[in-house]
Design an enzyme around this catalytic site. Sequence first.
Site, PDB file in Angstrom:
ATOM      1  N   ARG A  99       0.813  -1.214   0.000  1.00 27.99           N
ATOM      2  CA  ARG A  99       0.000   0.000   0.000  1.00 27.99           C
ATOM      3  C   ARG A  99       0.845   1.263   0.000  1.00 27.99           C
ATOM      4  O   ARG A  99       0.505   2.253  -0.663  1.00 27.99           O
ATOM      5  CB  ARG A  99      -0.956  -0.018   1.204  1.00 27.99           C
ATOM      6  CG  ARG A  99      -1.851   1.218   1.349  1.00 27.99           C
ATOM      7  CD  ARG A  99      -2.464   1.693   0.062  1.00 27.99           C
ATOM      8  NE  ARG A  99      -3.162   0.657  -0.668  1.00 27.99           N
ATOM      9  CZ  ARG A  99      -3.513   0.748  -1.932  1.00 27.99           C
ATOM     10  NH1 ARG A  99      -3.186   1.826  -2.637  1.00 27.99           N
ATOM     11  NH2 ARG A  99      -4.150  -0.237  -2.537  1.00 27.99           N
ATOM     12  N   LYS A 134       0.687  24.616  -4.380  1.00 27.36           N
ATOM     13  CA  LYS A 134      -0.514  23.932  -3.883  1.00 27.36           C
ATOM     14  C   LYS A 134      -0.264  22.424  -3.912  1.00 27.36           C
ATOM     15  O   LYS A 134      -0.818  21.684  -4.725  1.00 27.36           O
ATOM     16  CB  LYS A 134      -1.725  24.328  -4.725  1.00 27.36           C
ATOM     17  CG  LYS A 134      -2.051  25.817  -4.596  1.00 27.36           C
ATOM     18  CD  LYS A 134      -3.160  26.236  -5.532  1.00 27.36           C
ATOM     19  CE  LYS A 134      -3.412  27.739  -5.421  1.00 27.36           C
ATOM     20  NZ  LYS A 134      -4.448  28.203  -6.371  1.00 27.36           N
ATOM     21  N   LYS A 166       1.696  38.907  -3.799  1.00 21.68           N
ATOM     22  CA  LYS A 166       0.301  38.646  -4.106  1.00 21.68           C
ATOM     23  C   LYS A 166      -0.577  39.743  -3.499  1.00 21.68           C
ATOM     24  O   LYS A 166      -0.072  40.667  -2.851  1.00 21.68           O
ATOM     25  CB  LYS A 166      -0.086  37.251  -3.607  1.00 21.68           C
ATOM     26  CG  LYS A 166       0.673  36.140  -4.353  1.00 21.68           C
ATOM     27  CD  LYS A 166       0.309  34.764  -3.870  1.00 21.68           C
ATOM     28  CE  LYS A 166      -1.094  34.362  -4.277  1.00 21.68           C
ATOM     29  NZ  LYS A 166      -1.216  34.192  -5.753  1.00 21.68           N
ATOM     30  N   GLU A 199       1.760  39.933  -8.638  1.00 26.56           N
ATOM     31  CA  GLU A 199       0.415  39.550  -9.073  1.00 26.56           C
ATOM     32  C   GLU A 199      -0.411  40.802  -9.330  1.00 26.56           C
ATOM     33  O   GLU A 199      -0.505  41.688  -8.473  1.00 26.56           O
ATOM     34  CB  GLU A 199      -0.245  38.699  -7.990  1.00 26.56           C
ATOM     35  CG  GLU A 199      -1.679  38.291  -8.326  1.00 26.56           C
ATOM     36  CD  GLU A 199      -2.362  37.617  -7.147  1.00 26.56           C
ATOM     37  OE1 GLU A 199      -2.465  36.384  -7.169  1.00 26.56           O
ATOM     38  OE2 GLU A 199      -2.775  38.334  -6.212  1.00 26.56           O
ATOM     39  N   ASP A 220      -3.469  37.618 -12.952  1.00 27.32           N
ATOM     40  CA  ASP A 220      -4.352  36.729 -12.211  1.00 27.32           C
ATOM     41  C   ASP A 220      -5.811  36.919 -12.606  1.00 27.32           C
ATOM     42  O   ASP A 220      -6.376  38.001 -12.429  1.00 27.32           O
ATOM     43  CB  ASP A 220      -4.184  36.966 -10.709  1.00 27.32           C
ATOM     44  CG  ASP A 220      -4.968  35.966  -9.883  1.00 27.32           C
ATOM     45  OD1 ASP A 220      -4.791  34.759 -10.106  1.00 27.32           O
ATOM     46  OD2 ASP A 220      -5.762  36.398  -9.029  1.00 27.32           O
TER      47      ASP A 220
END
Length: 289
Positions: A99, A134, A166, A199, A220
């Site tokens: 597994r 992410k 950002k 951004e 963005d």
Amino acid sequence: MMFPDHAARGAIALALAEDAAADDITTRWSVREDLCAQARIISRQAGVAAGIPLAAEVYRQLDPTVVVHDTISDGTPVRPDDVLLRLRGPARSLLAGERTVLNFLQRLCGIATLTSRYVSEVRDLPVRILDTRKTVPGLRALDKYAVTAGGGHNHRMNLAAMVLLKENHIAAAGGVTAAVTAVRKGMADEGRDVLIDVEVTTLAELREAVAAGASWIMLDNMPLHELVESVRLRRHRGLDIVLEASGTITLERLRTIAETGVDVISVGALTHSAPALDLTMLVDGAPRV
């Protein structure tokens, strides 16, 4: 990107401990200790291989007597019923590690497979497909490695790799110009030299970022006509900047976005939403279900 051996070793150690692989009571109580076996890891669907070296490391930590033979390499397309690896050793060890091996391989092959679909969609255009941060905590190096196995490219690996201003940084600093100015001062004070990515969400912010001296600009969630205008503005002014499209990038919208002339497109879905590739391990003599 080279296979991240150090990250793999640490992640595998945690995974084996989490699974209590050294105390697999089902296998210990049902399989003879002296039984040796052979096994195959097989793909049940088409995709792209990634993370093949992980299997050898799983069994090196679990039982070094297990012999692992890779039949394909990372980045190789696979079809249903293709054999990715062949294993030989104590049956108990093969089953105890099954597994853990499959969990890693299914995730990484899934990322590579999804990435390859994005890359193939724009292969004839001068644009690169990038990942993001992410990723699964603790698995970033492996996730990003899988992106490269699928033909994609890595964006920044961590917060120290480059500056990415950002919306919240810009708001806290008091605007695009103030944020870039503060970063340049901090960079000079620490004697460092890194790319500054800003951004922006509007053409006005784009012009401000250009005036402030940003070397990389993330567009963005801009509508298509503003992406086109951003590329036109760069060309008209002869600017040496990278233009990155970002935000809700889907496979269906990808080519249209790429045709605007941006340099790179960052896609969070490559790592946060890639479906696992369906793989299985079969011990010789065991029926296939």
